[in-house]
Design a protein around this motif. Structure first.
Motif, PDB file in Angstrom:
ATOM      1  N   TYR A  78     -15.522 -22.807 -25.122  1.00 34.97           N
ATOM      2  CA  TYR A  78     -15.465 -21.359 -25.319  1.00 34.97           C
ATOM      3  C   TYR A  78     -16.782 -20.663 -24.986  1.00 34.97           C
ATOM      4  O   TYR A  78     -17.020 -19.531 -25.408  1.00 34.97           O
ATOM      5  CB  TYR A  78     -15.080 -21.057 -26.775  1.00 34.97           C
TER       6      TYR A  78
ATOM      7  N   THR B 123     -17.924 -19.337 -22.223  1.00 35.71           N
ATOM      8  CA  THR B 123     -17.793 -18.096 -21.457  1.00 35.71           C
ATOM      9  C   THR B 123     -17.341 -16.953 -22.351  1.00 35.71           C
ATOM     10  O   THR B 123     -17.868 -15.836 -22.278  1.00 35.71           O
ATOM     11  CB  THR B 123     -16.807 -18.292 -20.292  1.00 35.71           C
ATOM     12  N   GLU B 124     -16.372 -17.204 -23.217  1.00 33.16           N
ATOM     13  CA  GLU B 124     -15.895 -16.152 -24.125  1.00 33.16           C
ATOM     14  C   GLU B 124     -17.001 -15.712 -25.089  1.00 33.16           C
ATOM     15  O   GLU B 124     -17.145 -14.517 -25.376  1.00 33.16           O
ATOM     16  CB  GLU B 124     -14.683 -16.652 -24.920  1.00 33.16           C
TER      17      GLU B 124
ATOM     18  N   GLU C 132     -19.358 -13.508 -23.128  1.00 32.45           N
ATOM     19  CA  GLU C 132     -18.756 -12.201 -22.845  1.00 32.45           C
ATOM     20  C   GLU C 132     -18.747 -11.327 -24.100  1.00 32.45           C
ATOM     21  O   GLU C 132     -18.951 -10.109 -24.023  1.00 32.45           O
ATOM     22  CB  GLU C 132     -17.334 -12.381 -22.305  1.00 32.45           C
ATOM     23  N   ALA C 133     -18.522 -11.930 -25.254  1.00 24.80           N
ATOM     24  CA  ALA C 133     -18.551 -11.164 -26.498  1.00 24.80           C
ATOM     25  C   ALA C 133     -19.954 -10.633 -26.778  1.00 24.80           C
ATOM     26  O   ALA C 133     -20.120  -9.497 -27.244  1.00 24.80           O
ATOM     27  CB  ALA C 133     -18.069 -12.035 -27.658  1.00 24.80           C
TER      28      ALA C 133
ATOM     29  N   MET D   8     -16.152 -12.858 -32.335  1.00 22.52           N
ATOM     30  CA  MET D   8     -15.170 -13.437 -31.421  1.00 22.52           C
ATOM     31  C   MET D   8     -13.760 -12.955 -31.728  1.00 22.52           C
ATOM     32  O   MET D   8     -12.938 -12.770 -30.820  1.00 22.52           O
ATOM     33  CB  MET D   8     -15.218 -14.963 -31.491  1.00 22.52           C
TER      34      MET D   8
ATOM     35  N   TYR E 150     -13.403  -9.612 -30.152  1.00 26.00           N
ATOM     36  CA  TYR E 150     -13.333  -9.761 -28.699  1.00 26.00           C
ATOM     37  C   TYR E 150     -11.960 -10.238 -28.266  1.00 26.00           C
ATOM     38  O   TYR E 150     -11.360  -9.718 -27.307  1.00 26.00           O
ATOM     39  CB  TYR E 150     -14.413 -10.740 -28.225  1.00 26.00           C
ATOM     40  N   ALA E 151     -11.438 -11.245 -28.960  1.00 22.86           N
ATOM     41  CA  ALA E 151     -10.126 -11.785 -28.601  1.00 22.86           C
ATOM     42  C   ALA E 151      -9.030 -10.729 -28.748  1.00 22.86           C
ATOM     43  O   ALA E 151      -8.157 -10.597 -27.880  1.00 22.86           O
ATOM     44  CB  ALA E 151      -9.811 -13.004 -29.461  1.00 22.86           C
TER      45      ALA E 151
ATOM     46  N   HIS F 133      -9.186  -8.018 -25.990  1.00 21.72           N
ATOM     47  CA  HIS F 133      -8.825  -8.510 -24.661  1.00 21.72           C
ATOM     48  C   HIS F 133      -7.448  -9.186 -24.651  1.00 21.72           C
ATOM     49  O   HIS F 133      -7.092  -9.842 -23.668  1.00 21.72           O
ATOM     50  CB  HIS F 133      -9.896  -9.485 -24.163  1.00 21.72           C
TER      51      HIS F 133
ATOM     52  N   ILE G 287      -6.247 -11.736 -26.097  1.00 12.41           N
ATOM     53  CA  ILE G 287      -6.275 -13.199 -25.997  1.00 12.41           C
ATOM     54  C   ILE G 287      -5.462 -13.777 -27.153  1.00 12.41           C
ATOM     55  O   ILE G 287      -5.659 -13.400 -28.308  1.00 12.41           O
ATOM     56  CB  ILE G 287      -7.724 -13.715 -26.038  1.00 12.41           C
TER      57      ILE G 287
ATOM     58  N   LEU H 205      -9.623 -18.621 -31.190  1.00 12.72           N
ATOM     59  CA  LEU H 205     -10.471 -17.440 -31.051  1.00 12.72           C
ATOM     60  C   LEU H 205     -10.062 -16.338 -32.014  1.00 12.72           C
ATOM     61  O   LEU H 205     -10.916 -15.597 -32.517  1.00 12.72           O
ATOM     62  CB  LEU H 205     -10.434 -16.926 -29.611  1.00 12.72           C
TER      63      LEU H 205
END
Length: 500
Positions: free
Chosen positions: A114, A116-117, A120-121, A389, A392-393, A396, A398, A403
């Protein structure tokens, strides 16, 4: 002195120290030099005795909203985000196959899947003047990972953060991009022991572990030219150290403490670090240069990958620079009172003499926090911040359950990994109830140790059945590790102090 370690316990911890130094920073990333018996400095990040949905640890769950404002008579406030040991593996080097899954499972508990996630967060939450990244940018020095991160940092610097911060009356060098009137974060990086000339660089896309290109020191400076090197006021000719002028009389020294020249011939990356004699000579020149530019005095802070101070008996050799006194002496010469570092993957703050060092935990290990600081010419206010996170999830769309329940999931994995370290060392000696009590207190302590909350609840832990059973244990290795996690006696997630 903000914190003292109990040196009388060095004898008890000798075995623990030796075992830790064998693991180093787990140079194989996942799979190489993994010491099954002990959570290495890169195993995981923790937060024992904390409800992960609360702010009890001092690591806030709220999104930070720091602002810049004028400091009367000197210059404006400067804000910073600090991250470390992000260990990114470029997405194009990964694959959903058994070999990559084995690589992840055989490692030290980093949530590389995780990464990358998580990054990005961080990018979406970022709204400070500068971002300091104190080394171990990549999993194992992969060229493609460095290139991915350079693009990521360019994206950060392109974001207009004016809406979330009031405009500064004092222009921060480099924060206004060409053709824009907006406010932008400036990124500054330094390498870690994983990042340069690393023979462990691998790709997994073919279904096999295959060697992929790594980078030289020259490649590193070129790839990250826009993130410190090209705008440096001065660069060390013999390392990747440099100094930038953040404001009129405010300077940031990025110290390359890594030893990577012989990695390829050795066949492994060197874990330990040092300040080269030539780097110390260059720093004396920097001191003279800054005095000429700021004759009425300057505020200077620094960042390194390796620790410049000892944070624990189990985190000395291989984690603190070899020539620790030389490092302290040159920082004193420059008047540096604050250093940010990483490497040990734990959140920790210690002050010795005139110097305070804040170690930022790994972004990939529980509790997934990062540092946020606001500076004046004289002082710093610092706290840690959770990576949001879950938010963020949701934003987006997700649907990954891990997440969506990130803090709870990451904490559960860490506790599971912590308990697994005990193995069968004590299972045959204890009743099931006693064993459960010992596992519970071990997991609690290990979490707190990595999350920087190990100074809390000492008396409660020492009064617990599990702790008392550990103290009766004849197996000295784990018993010593348990004791070492109770040596810290000051907060590690918040700090306020003088920097000049």
């Amino acid at each position: 002195m903000k914190k003292k370690k109990n040196l009388m316990r060095m004898t008890v911890l000798y075995v623990v120290l030796l075992m830790f130094t064998l693991t180093g920073c787990n140079q194989g990333g996942s799979g190489a030099n993994v010491l099954e018996a002990l959570p290495s400095a890169e195993m995981q990040d923790n937060d024992a005795n904390i409800d992960p949905t609360t702010n009890d640890s001092g690591a806030g769950n709220e999104q930070f909203e720091l602002t810049t404002s004028e400091l009367s008579g000197v210059h404006t406030h400067l804000t910073a985000t600090i991250i470390s040991d992000i260990h990114q593996l470029a997405p194009e080097l990964r694959a959903d196959n058994p070999v990559f899954e084995t690589f992840l499972a055989s490692g030290d508990g980093k949530l590389l899947k995780y990464s990358t996630e998580l990054l990005e967060a961080i990018k979406e939450a970022l709204n400070t003047d500068i971002l300091i990244v104190s080394g171990d940018l990549t999993t194992n020095g992969e060229l493609r990972s460095h290139e991915w991160l350079a693009n990521y940092f360019h994206e950060i610097e392109a974001i207009d953060i004016s809406d979330s911060k009031s405009e500064s009356n004092n222009k921060i060098s480099g924060t206004e991009s060409v053709g824009s009137t907006g406010k932008h974060t400036r990124v500054y990086v330094i390498p870690g022991n994983h990042d340069v000339n690393n023979p462990y660089a691998r790709t997994f896309v073919s279904g096999k572990q295959e060697v992929t290109d790594t980078v030289s020191a020259e490649d590193f400076a070129r790839i990250y030219g826009d993130f410190g090197y090209d705008e440096a006021l001065s660069r060390d000719p013999s390392s990747l150290s440099y100094v930038v002028r953040l404001a009129d009389d405010f300077y940031l020294v990025m110290l390359d403490t890594c030893i990577y020249e012989d990695n390829l011939s050795l066949g492994y990356p060197v874990t330990g670090g040092e300040l080269r004699a030539s780097t110390i000579s260059w720093l004396r020149d920097v001191d003279a240069q800054i005095k000429a530019l700021s004759p009425e005095g300057a505020t200077i802070i620094s960042s390194s990958h390796h620790n410049l101070l000892s944070h624990s008996p189990v985190h000395d050799r291989g984690f603190v620079i070899d020539n620790i006194q030389d490092g302290i002496d040159i920082l004193d010469t420059l008047g540096i009172k604050l250093n940010f570092s990483g490497h040990i993957h734990t959140q920790d703050i210690i002050s010795e003499g005139n110097i305070t060092e804040i170690v930022t935990g790994s972004l990939l290990q529980y509790a997934q926090t990062y540092g946020v600081a606001t500076f004046t010419a004289e002082n710093i206010d610092y706290h840690t911040q959770w990576v949001n996170m879950e938010g963020y999830a949701l934003s987006h769309h997700i649907e990954d359950p891990f997440l969506l329940n990130f803090k709870t999931s990451a904490r559960a994995i860490f506790r599971e990994n912590s308990v697994a370290l005990i193995g069968n060392r004590v299972e045959n000696k204890r009743t099931p109830a006693e064993l459960e009590a010992m596992k519970s207190v071990f997991a609690d302590l290990n979490e707190a140790y990595f999350a920087g909350t190990d100074s809390e609840n000492h008396e409660k832990i020492k009064a617990s059945e599990g702790y008392m059973l550990w103290m009766k244990e004849t197996e000295g290795f784990l018993k010593g590790y348990v004791e070492s996690m109770l040596l810290d006696d000051s907060p590690d997630n918040q700090y306020s102090g003088e920097i000049r």
